[in-house]
Design a protein around this motif. Structure first.
Motif, PDB file in Angstrom:
ATOM      1  N   ARG A 288       5.530   1.131  14.399  1.00 57.75           N
ATOM      2  CA  ARG A 288       5.813   2.552  14.101  1.00 57.75           C
ATOM      3  C   ARG A 288       4.501   3.295  13.842  1.00 57.75           C
ATOM      4  O   ARG A 288       4.378   4.482  14.084  1.00 57.75           O
ATOM      5  N   VAL A 289       3.498   2.547  13.327  1.00 58.96           N
ATOM      6  CA  VAL A 289       2.193   3.161  13.049  1.00 58.96           C
ATOM      7  C   VAL A 289       1.572   3.645  14.360  1.00 58.96           C
ATOM      8  O   VAL A 289       1.112   4.791  14.457  1.00 58.96           O
TER       9      VAL A 289
ATOM     10  N   ARG B 160       0.813  -1.219   0.000  1.00 58.82           N
ATOM     11  CA  ARG B 160       0.000   0.000   0.000  1.00 58.82           C
ATOM     12  C   ARG B 160       0.843   1.265   0.000  1.00 58.82           C
ATOM     13  O   ARG B 160       0.615   2.175  -0.794  1.00 58.82           O
ATOM     14  N   THR B 161       1.804   1.344   0.899  1.00 56.81           N
ATOM     15  CA  THR B 161       2.547   2.600   1.053  1.00 56.81           C
ATOM     16  C   THR B 161       3.305   2.919  -0.224  1.00 56.81           C
ATOM     17  O   THR B 161       3.250   4.034  -0.739  1.00 56.81           O
TER      18      THR B 161
ATOM     19  N   ARG C 215      -1.297  -5.445  13.036  1.00 57.51           N
ATOM     20  CA  ARG C 215      -0.740  -6.762  12.714  1.00 57.51           C
ATOM     21  C   ARG C 215       0.348  -7.110  13.738  1.00 57.51           C
ATOM     22  O   ARG C 215       1.044  -6.216  14.241  1.00 57.51           O
TER      23      ARG C 215
ATOM     24  N   GLN D 174       1.206   7.406   7.251  1.00 56.00           N
ATOM     25  CA  GLN D 174       0.155   6.446   7.613  1.00 56.00           C
ATOM     26  C   GLN D 174      -0.742   7.064   8.691  1.00 56.00           C
ATOM     27  O   GLN D 174      -1.974   7.015   8.598  1.00 56.00           O
TER      28      GLN D 174
ATOM     29  N   GLN E 193       3.867  -7.850  14.312  1.00 57.39           N
ATOM     30  CA  GLN E 193       5.035  -7.561  13.475  1.00 57.39           C
ATOM     31  C   GLN E 193       6.121  -8.621  13.741  1.00 57.39           C
ATOM     32  O   GLN E 193       7.142  -8.324  14.369  1.00 57.39           O
TER      33      GLN E 193
ATOM     34  N   ARG F 166      11.721   4.102   3.030  1.00 59.95           N
ATOM     35  CA  ARG F 166      11.318   3.110   4.037  1.00 59.95           C
ATOM     36  C   ARG F 166      12.547   2.294   4.390  1.00 59.95           C
ATOM     37  O   ARG F 166      13.262   1.813   3.488  1.00 59.95           O
TER      38      ARG F 166
ATOM     39  N   HIS G  92       5.785   6.382  11.308  1.00 62.42           N
ATOM     40  CA  HIS G  92       5.191   6.195   9.980  1.00 62.42           C
ATOM     41  C   HIS G  92       4.204   7.359   9.809  1.00 62.42           C
ATOM     42  O   HIS G  92       2.977   7.165   9.857  1.00 62.42           O
TER      43      HIS G  92
ATOM     44  N   PRO H 176      -4.080  -0.511   9.428  1.00 63.74           N
ATOM     45  CA  PRO H 176      -3.194   0.042   8.387  1.00 63.74           C
ATOM     46  C   PRO H 176      -2.881  -0.963   7.277  1.00 63.74           C
ATOM     47  O   PRO H 176      -2.377  -0.564   6.218  1.00 63.74           O
ATOM     48  N   GLY H 177      -3.195  -2.244   7.510  1.00 64.06           N
ATOM     49  CA  GLY H 177      -2.832  -3.284   6.549  1.00 64.06           C
ATOM     50  C   GLY H 177      -1.333  -3.584   6.643  1.00 64.06           C
ATOM     51  O   GLY H 177      -0.585  -2.770   7.155  1.00 64.06           O
ATOM     52  N   PRO H 178      -0.886  -4.735   6.213  1.00 61.71           N
ATOM     53  CA  PRO H 178      -1.687  -5.847   5.725  1.00 61.71           C
ATOM     54  C   PRO H 178      -2.444  -6.539   6.868  1.00 61.71           C
ATOM     55  O   PRO H 178      -1.885  -6.675   7.955  1.00 61.71           O
TER      56      PRO H 178
HETATM   57  C1  NCD Z   1       2.427  -0.870   8.284  1.00 61.21           C
HETATM   58  C2  NCD Z   1       3.929  -0.704   8.265  1.00 61.21           C
HETATM   59  O1  NCD Z   1       4.605  -1.072   7.312  1.00 61.21           O
HETATM   60  O2  NCD Z   1       4.404  -0.168   9.248  1.00 61.21           O
HETATM   61  N1  NCD Z   1       1.830  -1.050   7.043  1.00 61.21           N
HETATM   62  C3  NCD Z   1       1.633  -0.009   6.202  1.00 61.21           C
HETATM   63  O3  NCD Z   1       2.499   0.797   5.971  1.00 61.21           O
HETATM   64  N2  NCD Z   1       0.411   0.113   5.643  1.00 61.21           N
HETATM   65  C4  NCD Z   1       1.967  -1.851   9.277  1.00 61.21           C
HETATM   66  C5  NCD Z   1       2.390  -3.298   9.134  1.00 61.21           C
HETATM   67  O4  NCD Z   1       3.282  -3.646   8.386  1.00 61.21           O
HETATM   68  O5  NCD Z   1       1.808  -4.108   9.861  1.00 61.21           O
END
Ligand code: NCD
Length: 336
Positions: free
Chosen positions: A185-186, A72-73, A240, A155, A242, A122, A152, A280-282
């Motif tokens: 980080r989200v 997504r990002t 999620r 996000q 991590q 990233r 992040h 935030p996905g996934p």
């Molecule tokens: C998040 C990330 O990469 O920090 N995803 C995202 O950017 N949409 C969250 C995650 O990976 O679980």
């Protein structure tokens, strides 16, 4: 004696308070965050046009530099840059010279020599975008697309836009973030944004093993029991696990985690009837969220994805030249 570190503000803001880089939400004012949301709002309409392009970054070169996987990002940053008419270079790190031992600084120097105007970064290492911002040529902007477990910021801003769209305000809201707070980080960026924008309560719900030791000092209340934590919520944000950042076994099992902290219909029924569900996905169905909830009427998970493009357009255009809201609204439909 330690050398005084510049505050994030002095690195990412110009002397008159405009965005130079976008590295963290720490230290940014409510006015600036609101300005980003308002600018993003003005870009939503661009995404609904037949010709989804405005010329704000025409002739500029944006490099997507992703040292960690992303769906997504990365794709929404690419679409955002293209909708702003920038030239976009997506560097595939697995086939770049990084895999031949080139250092981050040398990769950057080479990309700067190609007259790049912006790097979207990233990196698994917390602080990597700050490191790059400190050494890059003046006028080149660095946007943090997620660094380690640190931040992040785009996000969190797309999450704030989604909350504002559905709730119309931040004042008086109770928002919970559930799951793996420790490695997220989200979550860090969301907690900062929610407090800056003035919600009533930010609550984190997690087992002790998935909470940072300084959780109480992050500006949130802590709840270990999800059934208690769901009460009175206006917004619930699921995270999620991590696993790529976990060292050692922090959980008895995924089944046990789902039983205690997974968002299913019965736990959601404990929140306010109009509580929205975010992620935030996934998403990992059956691990932190039930499919019926992820795909259900209170889920705004795909709205978050759509809003990611508008927020990234806002941040990129603001970092490249200040206030653009008026200019966007004056741009005619379909103008190349
Ligand atoms: C998040 C990330 O990469 O920090 N995803 C995202 O950017 N949409 C969250 C995650 O990976 O679980």
């Amino acid at each position: 004696m330690t050398t005084p570190q510049p505050s994030p503000d002095s690195v990412q803001l110009t002397a008159d308070g405009q965005l130079r880089h976008f590295l963290t939400l720490d230290g940014l004012s409510r006015e600036l965050l609101t300005d980003i949301l308002d600018t993003a709002d003005s870009f939503i309409e661009v995404g609904e046009r037949a010709i989804k392009k405005v010329p704000l970054l025409r002739g500029r070169t944006v490099v997507n530099l992703f040292f960690e996987s992303s769906t997504r990002t990365r794709s929404t940053f690419e679409l955002a840059a293209k909708r702003l008419s920038a030239d976009v270079l997506n560097l595939d790190i697995s086939t770049s010279a990084t895999s031949k031992g080139e250092s981050l600084s040398d990769t950057l120097l080479n990309l700067e020599a190609m007259a790049s105007d912006m790097f979207v970064v990233r990196h698994a290492q917390s602080g990597a975008p700050h490191f790059i911002a400190a050494s890059v040529t003046p006028g080149v902007a660095i946007i943090n697309a997620g660094d380690g477990r640190h931040a992040h910021p785009t996000q969190a801003m797309l999450d704030m836009l989604t909350i504002r769209q559905h709730k119309g305000r931040f004042e008086g809201l109770k928002v919970a973030i559930v799951g793996d707070i420790l490695h997220s980080r989200v979550a860090r960026s969301q907690i900062c944004a929610l407090n800056t924008l003035g919600v009533e309560e930010v609550r984190v719900i997690a087992p002790g093993t998935l909470l940072p030791s300084d959780a109480e000092h992050l500006g949130c209340t802590v709840e270990y029991d999800m059934e208690k934590g769901m009460r009175d919520l206006d917004v619930v944000i699921m995270l999620r696990l991590q696993k790529e950042r976990m060292q050692g076994a922090l959980l008895p099992s995924e089944q046990e985690f789902y039983r205690l902290y997974g968002l299913d219909r019965s736990k959601l029924a404990l929140a306010k009837p109009d509580c929205i569900v975010m992620h935030p996905g996934p998403i990992n169905r059956g691990v932190e969220i039930e499919s019926a909830v992820a795909d259900g009427p209170r889920s705004v998970i795909l709205n978050q994805v759509t809003n990611g493009i508008a927020v990234r357009m806002a941040v990129m255009s603001m970092a490249m030249g200040g206030q653009v809201t008026e200019r966007v609204s004056r741009l005619g439909e379909g103008q190349p």
